[in-house]
Design an enzyme around this catalytic site. Structure first.
Site, short mmCIF file in Angstrom:
data_model
loop_
_atom_site.label_atom_id
_atom_site.label_comp_id
_atom_site.label_asym_id
_atom_site.label_seq_id
_atom_site.Cartn_x
_atom_site.Cartn_y
_atom_site.Cartn_z
N THR A 185 0.82 -1.32 0.01
CA THR A 185 0.06 0.01 0.08
C THR A 185 0.93 1.18 -0.10
O THR A 185 1.97 1.05 0.35
CB THR A 185 -1.02 0.10 1.20
OG1 THR A 185 0.03 0.08 2.43
CG2 THR A 185 -1.44 -1.09 1.36
N GLU A 330 -5.61 -3.56 -0.91
CA GLU A 330 -6.03 -4.54 0.10
C GLU A 330 -7.19 -5.43 -0.62
O GLU A 330 -7.63 -6.24 0.29
CB GLU A 330 -6.56 -4.08 1.27
CG GLU A 330 -5.27 -3.42 2.21
CD GLU A 330 -5.00 -1.92 1.93
OE1 GLU A 330 -5.02 -1.34 0.89
OE2 GLU A 330 -4.63 -1.34 2.62
N LYS A 439 -14.02 18.73 9.75
CA LYS A 439 -14.89 18.65 10.81
C LYS A 439 -15.21 20.11 11.22
O LYS A 439 -14.43 20.83 11.89
CB LYS A 439 -14.21 18.12 12.11
CG LYS A 439 -14.13 16.64 11.48
CD LYS A 439 -13.92 15.72 12.87
CE LYS A 439 -13.58 14.33 12.02
NZ LYS A 439 -12.57 13.45 12.47
N TRP A 444 -19.52 16.95 9.38
CA TRP A 444 -18.56 16.64 8.41
C TRP A 444 -18.65 17.14 6.90
O TRP A 444 -19.96 17.11 6.53
CB TRP A 444 -18.37 15.22 8.30
CG TRP A 444 -17.72 14.36 9.53
CD1 TRP A 444 -17.44 14.98 10.63
CD2 TRP A 444 -17.57 13.03 9.57
NE1 TRP A 444 -17.03 14.00 11.47
CE2 TRP A 444 -17.05 12.84 10.76
CE3 TRP A 444 -17.84 12.12 8.77
CZ2 TRP A 444 -16.55 11.48 11.34
CZ3 TRP A 444 -17.36 10.56 9.31
CH2 TRP A 444 -16.92 10.49 10.57
#
Ligand code: ADP
Length: 545
Positions: A185, A330, A439, A444
């Protein structure tokens, strides 16, 4: 009672055997690094992969050993995938765009025994060899005539190895759960982590990807994987295209708009896949040169969210269907695709567009859920957003070397690190990477949605939105934009443009124009670098009210 069917091991060698036996004459076309277009067939690829697999035994490699590759999308690189995996070795694709220290860390962590590389990466490999004493030798993916002078220890010419190898080599009958490929990754936080794909996970994933309602490749397709073989398992195309017997067109190291356009036209490509930045360049080239696309039918876009203007340009101006996809290294890597369900086929154009801009619904073999901070599952109402978790036979169980410890929850789900909604039809929509959400006053704000709205402005080439500290609201959005060539947009005009396209309280508090936005080695916006650069940026205190 047991089933009485054959226990046919799911190994990737079966994929290339199938391609060579039933689609043996189908072509693989490469824009070679030496210049000319190279053509051959699945029969040739398999024969040479076998020769390479047999020659690898002379390199003192044992099943399970890792062999790194530093290479572009070419027939030779693809041969090494099948050759290594067929010899029971683990093909470890390294991303040459990573920083050297990161590459050295990854090659050491994986304990790569050999490194296969394109001639253009000799210098890079010379630096790596000092940092990676466990690499015993290097194979240059070229012929004798193009072998460069190098201080790489034990440097071998790939074509000579292939020539010496046995074309009738028997694939090594490894367990289907043995590792076939390895990909790290990008590690935007902490060290990169290794994901080891098994033969079984690769075969199952390619079957799922080839489902009729997924990417469903066919033997009549001409497929151009612009996505590199070293990025996230090449989005499964190295397996799904031969499994279908599709023609493969490999672009080498030339990924600019003009080179891609020429290859698409010359090879009558009808299916292609890459990240949005690649398509930005192609669309700009097409517009500038006033060109049409005569064969392209479908383009898969993923890795970052597809901006609305990109989708509209492809579909409206060029008649090319956009398939928005989402996945992760993944996940082998494909998780969801935004193709329309029957309920939506007759929906209003706006609703169809909104759905196509979502990341989509899971392909078979992927299961997902969204949860709140306390781990409680959230409803699929298209509005509640939470942490996205996934599971399935193509999803990672643990990282190489157990890095990060146990990474699954009690139900076997893996935490993606993305924040998303899921609607009643099962379409998932990513609002942000969890570390990138803004935030503001306990609520959000989605940076992705703001960015996508901003690039809809005709004078904006690229946009990034980050949260900056704010005395009253904790954080407020700052819009950082790159103007299109020759344009100088006005910040107020850009904000006016966004009004009505996003919630009023989402409107950025400030706009800054820059010449360039930094990208990661896989084409994503480097939010962390931007946050550092704009750390001292101060917003007016009454902004956001
Ligand atoms: P890398 O960082 O090496 O590119 P991945 O390809 O595994 O690694 O990145 C996966 C992440 O990319 C996802 O978790 C998600 O944040 C992002 N991503 C992938 N596809 C999309 C998409 N269509 N829209 C938004 N984000 C995406």
């Amino acid at each position: 009672m047991q089933g009485l069917m054959q226990n046919w091991p799911l190994r990737v060698s079966s994929i290339i055997d199938h391609a060579a036996r039933y689609h043996g004459g189908r072509e693989i076309v490469t824009r070679s690094l030496e210049g000319p277009i190279h053509r051959y067939t699945y029969t040739d690829l398999r024969r040479r992969a076998k020769r390479f697999a047999s020659a690898s035994s002379q390199l003192d490699l044992r099943p399970g050993d890792r062999v790194g590759t530093l290479a572009w999308n070419t027939y030779r690189h693809l041969e090494t995938w099948y050759g290594l995996m067929g010899a029971g070795l683990v093909c470890h694709t390294l991303n040459p765009r990573l920083f050297r220290d990161q590459l050295a860390y990854i090659a050491r962590h994986a304990r790569d025994r050999y490194l296969l590389l394109d001639v253009g990466f000799v210098e890079l490999a010379e630096e790596l060899q000092d940092a990676c004493p466990e690499i015993r030798g290097f194979v240059l993916l070229t012929d004798r005539a193009h072998m460069p002078a190098t201080r790489l220890r034990g440097a071998v010419c790939y074509e000579e190895l292939v020539e010496a190898g046995d074309p009738d080599f028997e694939w090594v009958p490894v367990d289907e759960n043995a590792a076939a490929g390895l990909c790290y990754t990008s590690g935007t936080t902490g060290n990169p982590k290794g994901v080891a794909y098994s033969h079984r996970s690769n075969v199952l994933h390619a079957l799922a990807v080839n489902g009729g309602d997924a990417l469903g490749l066919r033997c009549t397709d001409s497929v151009l994987p612009v996505v590199p073989l070293y990025h996230a398992n090449a989005w499964a195309l190295a397996f799904s295209a031969p499994m279908a017997g599709a023609k493969l067109v490999l672009p080498g190291d030339r990924l600019d708009g003009q080179s891609l356009y020429e290859l698409i036209e010359a090879e009558q490509v009808d299916f292609t896949a890459a990240v949005p930045t690649v398509w930005l360049a192609l669309l700009e080239y097409l517009e500038r040169e006033r060109l049409r696309l005569s064969s392209l039918r479908r383009v898969v876009i993923g890795g970052s969210a597809v901006p609305q203007v990109m989708l509209e340009k492809f579909e409206r101006d060029y008649g090319v269907e956009v398939v928005h996809g989402w996945g992760m290294t993944e996940m082998s890597p494909l998780g969801t695709l935004a193709t329309l369900k029957p309920e939506l086929l007759d929906a209003e154009p706006e609703e169809r567009l909104r759905t196509k801009l979502k990341q989509g619904r899971p392909i078979f073999s992927v299961d997902m859920k969204i949860v709140d901070d306390a781990g409680k599952e959230l409803p699929w109402d298209g509005e509640s957003f939470g942490h996205l978790w996934v599971r399935g036979p193509g999803v990672v169980d643990s990282y190489l070397g157990g890095e990060g410890g146990r990474i699954l929850d009690d139900e076997g789900f893996f935490h993606t690190g993305d924040v998303a909604t899921i609607d009643a039809q099962g379409y998932m929509h990513i609002t942000d990477r969890s570390k990138d959400v803004i935030k503001s006053g306990g609520e959000w704000i989605s940076s992705i949605e703001l960015e996508n709205a901003a690039v809809g402005h005709p004078d904006v080439a690229e946009a990034a939105v980050i949260g900056v500290a704010h005395a009253k609201w904790d954080e407020r959005p700052l819009l950082i934009a790159v103007p299109r060539e020759g344009r100088s947009p006005d910040p107020r005009d850009l904000l006016d443009f966004l009004r009505g396209k996003v919630a009023k309280w989402w409107l950025p508090d400030a706009v800054v124009f820059v010449d360039e936005i930094p990208h990661t080695a896989t084409g994503k916006i480097q939010k962390q670098a931007l946050r550092e650069r704009f750390e001292e940026f101060r917003l007016p205190e009454d902004s956001g009210d």
